[in-house]
Design a protein around this motif. Structure first.
Motif, PDB file in Angstrom:
ATOM      1  N   GLN A  28       0.826  -1.207   0.000  1.00 53.91           N
ATOM      2  CA  GLN A  28       0.000   0.000   0.000  1.00 53.91           C
ATOM      3  C   GLN A  28       0.863   1.262   0.000  1.00 53.91           C
ATOM      4  O   GLN A  28       0.590   2.230  -0.726  1.00 53.91           O
ATOM      5  CB  GLN A  28      -0.925   0.000   1.217  1.00 53.91           C
ATOM      6  CG  GLN A  28      -1.997  -1.087   1.171  1.00 53.91           C
ATOM      7  CD  GLN A  28      -2.806  -1.137   2.445  1.00 53.91           C
ATOM      8  OE1 GLN A  28      -2.494  -0.458   3.430  1.00 53.91           O
ATOM      9  NE2 GLN A  28      -3.853  -1.953   2.454  1.00 53.91           N
ATOM     10  N   ALA A  29       1.907   1.261   0.785  1.00 53.27           N
ATOM     11  CA  ALA A  29       2.769   2.445   0.888  1.00 53.27           C
ATOM     12  C   ALA A  29       3.474   2.741  -0.426  1.00 53.27           C
ATOM     13  O   ALA A  29       3.577   3.889  -0.854  1.00 53.27           O
ATOM     14  CB  ALA A  29       3.799   2.245   2.002  1.00 53.27           C
ATOM     15  N   LEU A  30       3.958   1.697  -1.110  1.00 56.58           N
ATOM     16  CA  LEU A  30       4.695   1.888  -2.347  1.00 56.58           C
ATOM     17  C   LEU A  30       3.789   2.241  -3.526  1.00 56.58           C
ATOM     18  O   LEU A  30       4.238   2.841  -4.497  1.00 56.58           O
ATOM     19  CB  LEU A  30       5.503   0.624  -2.677  1.00 56.58           C
ATOM     20  CG  LEU A  30       6.594   0.257  -1.666  1.00 56.58           C
ATOM     21  CD1 LEU A  30       7.316  -1.005  -2.088  1.00 56.58           C
ATOM     22  CD2 LEU A  30       7.590   1.401  -1.491  1.00 56.58           C
ATOM     23  N   ALA A  39       4.576   9.378   8.374  1.00 59.37           N
ATOM     24  CA  ALA A  39       5.854   8.924   8.928  1.00 59.37           C
ATOM     25  C   ALA A  39       6.090   7.458   8.568  1.00 59.37           C
ATOM     26  O   ALA A  39       7.198   7.060   8.193  1.00 59.37           O
ATOM     27  CB  ALA A  39       5.874   9.120  10.437  1.00 59.37           C
ATOM     28  N   THR A  40       5.025   6.634   8.686  1.00 60.78           N
ATOM     29  CA  THR A  40       5.139   5.212   8.341  1.00 60.78           C
ATOM     30  C   THR A  40       5.394   5.030   6.858  1.00 60.78           C
ATOM     31  O   THR A  40       6.242   4.232   6.435  1.00 60.78           O
ATOM     32  CB  THR A  40       3.849   4.465   8.738  1.00 60.78           C
ATOM     33  OG1 THR A  40       3.660   4.567  10.142  1.00 60.78           O
ATOM     34  CG2 THR A  40       3.938   2.992   8.350  1.00 60.78           C
ATOM     35  N   THR A  42       6.756   7.158   4.769  1.00 56.63           N
ATOM     36  CA  THR A  42       8.113   7.604   4.469  1.00 56.63           C
ATOM     37  C   THR A  42       9.134   6.566   4.917  1.00 56.63           C
ATOM     38  O   THR A  42      10.107   6.281   4.200  1.00 56.63           O
ATOM     39  CB  THR A  42       8.398   8.947   5.160  1.00 56.63           C
ATOM     40  OG1 THR A  42       7.478   9.934   4.674  1.00 56.63           O
ATOM     41  CG2 THR A  42       9.819   9.416   4.889  1.00 56.63           C
ATOM     42  N   HIS A  43       8.922   5.991   6.097  1.00 58.19           N
ATOM     43  CA  HIS A  43       9.832   4.968   6.626  1.00 58.19           C
ATOM     44  C   HIS A  43       9.902   3.767   5.691  1.00 58.19           C
ATOM     45  O   HIS A  43      10.993   3.257   5.388  1.00 58.19           O
ATOM     46  CB  HIS A  43       9.355   4.527   8.014  1.00 58.19           C
ATOM     47  CG  HIS A  43      10.084   3.339   8.552  1.00 58.19           C
ATOM     48  ND1 HIS A  43      11.446   3.329   8.782  1.00 58.19           N
ATOM     49  CD2 HIS A  43       9.631   2.088   8.899  1.00 58.19           C
ATOM     50  CE1 HIS A  43      11.813   2.139   9.247  1.00 58.19           C
ATOM     51  NE2 HIS A  43      10.718   1.371   9.328  1.00 58.19           N
ATOM     52  N   ILE A  44       8.748   3.327   5.193  1.00 58.93           N
ATOM     53  CA  ILE A  44       8.712   2.165   4.291  1.00 58.93           C
ATOM     54  C   ILE A  44       9.417   2.478   2.977  1.00 58.93           C
ATOM     55  O   ILE A  44      10.212   1.682   2.469  1.00 58.93           O
ATOM     56  CB  ILE A  44       7.253   1.732   4.041  1.00 58.93           C
ATOM     57  CG1 ILE A  44       6.645   1.180   5.335  1.00 58.93           C
ATOM     58  CG2 ILE A  44       7.178   0.699   2.922  1.00 58.93           C
ATOM     59  CD1 ILE A  44       5.159   0.884   5.241  1.00 58.93           C
ATOM     60  N   ARG A  45       9.148   3.650   2.431  1.00 57.48           N
ATOM     61  CA  ARG A  45       9.766   4.012   1.155  1.00 57.48           C
ATOM     62  C   ARG A  45      11.274   4.177   1.288  1.00 57.48           C
ATOM     63  O   ARG A  45      12.034   3.793   0.391  1.00 57.48           O
ATOM     64  CB  ARG A  45       9.128   5.296   0.622  1.00 57.48           C
ATOM     65  CG  ARG A  45       7.703   5.087   0.126  1.00 57.48           C
ATOM     66  CD  ARG A  45       7.104   6.361  -0.430  1.00 57.48           C
ATOM     67  NE  ARG A  45       5.825   6.117  -1.081  1.00 57.48           N
ATOM     68  CZ  ARG A  45       5.047   7.049  -1.594  1.00 57.48           C
ATOM     69  NH1 ARG A  45       5.426   8.325  -1.540  1.00 57.48           N
ATOM     70  NH2 ARG A  45       3.894   6.732  -2.169  1.00 57.48           N
TER      71      ARG A  45
END
Length: 333
Positions: A28-30, A39-40, A42-45
């Motif tokens: 989902q983040a990507l 923040a989450t 950005t951390h994952i990316r």
């Protein structure tokens, strides 16, 4: 020196493990979706970037049910015009958020190679397939269009079948014939490419040139593209000859043969080509040529392929422009 072992591609599971989150959250983040804090996300990316993760675009497209790729199939690689047109198509596709994959069907080898290339392209599930030149019949292209959007740049087709984008061949032929007659040429010849390089457009182009010549009360002498040297010699046996070449590559071969025969372009033999490639503009050749406006052709092609399904396919024509140079400017001896 030994070659380093190839590393295993980083997966979303690797990113999830390193980031301390679930694989679903990574996906989902990507992709820009999902509900999570910035923040989450950005951390994952950042984790994915540090690990050297590259998304599997084809898998993502299949999962999403929508491709962001177009396939361009070239008939061969020996015509520099294809390179110029391909570049404009890539820019036009990119402006719409699509990538362009270029394949070569290699008509110079066999029709089976072309069929295999088309099958491979269809297997990529692209948003559309673009043909610059093909030996496929219109009926075969219509059948193919039931599986994927098709656009061809080498022929006119009946409305409601497939997309076609090309120059107005009749207008191009009229411009050439009118120019050559205005220069005082009395014999008009047409030089086709060798048999191994003959797509559908070859036959339409000579027919339009023959029609344009007939309108002026002139015959059009067809010459053998398989033997350029003999064809140029045959043309010079005619009074005040001018040669219309299928494209600029054929035209430059004819010009080279003319030079070997000790002829002066313009005075002893007029030559006009199609495509207005860089080689035709260079000193030593300076060949008059039909400019097809490849940028406009590319933009119209991409717009057609990506148009709404409710739009009925049709043929779109652009206006050609004859660029007159030394090769068809007759001079007194």
């Amino acid at each position: 020196v030994t070659m380093a072992a190839r590393e295993r591609p980083v997966t979303q599971s690797d990113v999830a493990k390193a980031a301390g989150v679930s694989r679903g959250l990574v996906s989902q983040a990507l992709s820009g979706g999902g509900r999570m804090s910035e923040a989450t996300r950005t951390h994952i990316r950042e984790t994915a970037q540090k690990l050297g993760y590259y998304p599997h675009s084809a898998a993502a497209e299949l999962a999403g049910g929508r491709s962001r790729r177009l396939v361009l199939i070239l008939p061969y690689l020996t015509n520099p015009y294809f390179d110029e047109l391909s570049s404009h198509l890539r820019v036009a596709a990119s402006a719409r958020g699509y990538s362009l994959i270029v394949m070569v069907s290699d008509l110079t080898r066999s029709s089976q190679v072309e069929r295999d290339t088309i099958a491979e392209a269809v297997g990529m599930h692209p948003a559309g397939i673009i043909f610059i030149g093909t030996s496929q019949s219109t009926e075969e292209l219509v059948t193919l269009s039931r599986r994927v959007t098709v656009c061809t740049l080498d022929r006119s087709v009946p409305d409601g079948t497939i997309w076609a984008v090309r120059i107005d061949e009749a207008a191009a032929a009229r411009a050439i014939v009118s120019h050559l007659l205005s220069q005082g040429y009395q014999s008009l010849c047409y030089l086709s490419p060798p048999p191994s390089h003959r797509e559908a457009i070859v036959f339409e182009r000579v027919a339009q040139c023959r029609r344009a010549a007939a309108r002026e009360g002139m015959d059009l002498h067809e010459l053998d593209g398989a033997d350029v040297e003999a064809s140029v010699a045959a043309a010079t046996d005619l009074p005040a000859p001018a040669l219309i070449a299928f494209n600029d590559m054929v035209a430059t071969h004819a010009a080279t043969a003319a030079y070997r025969h000790g002829l002066t372009l313009g005075t002893d033999l007029g030559i006009v080509g199609y495509d207005d490639i860089d080689l035709a503009r260079r000193p030593g050749f300076e060949i008059s040529s039909i400019n097809q406006n490849p940028q406009k052709l590319a933009q119209a092609t991409v717009s057609s392929v990506l148009s709404a399904p409710s739009h009925e396919p049709t043929t779109l024509s652009t206006v050609p422009r004859l660029i007159v140079r030394q090769s068809s400017t007759r001079r007194s001896s």
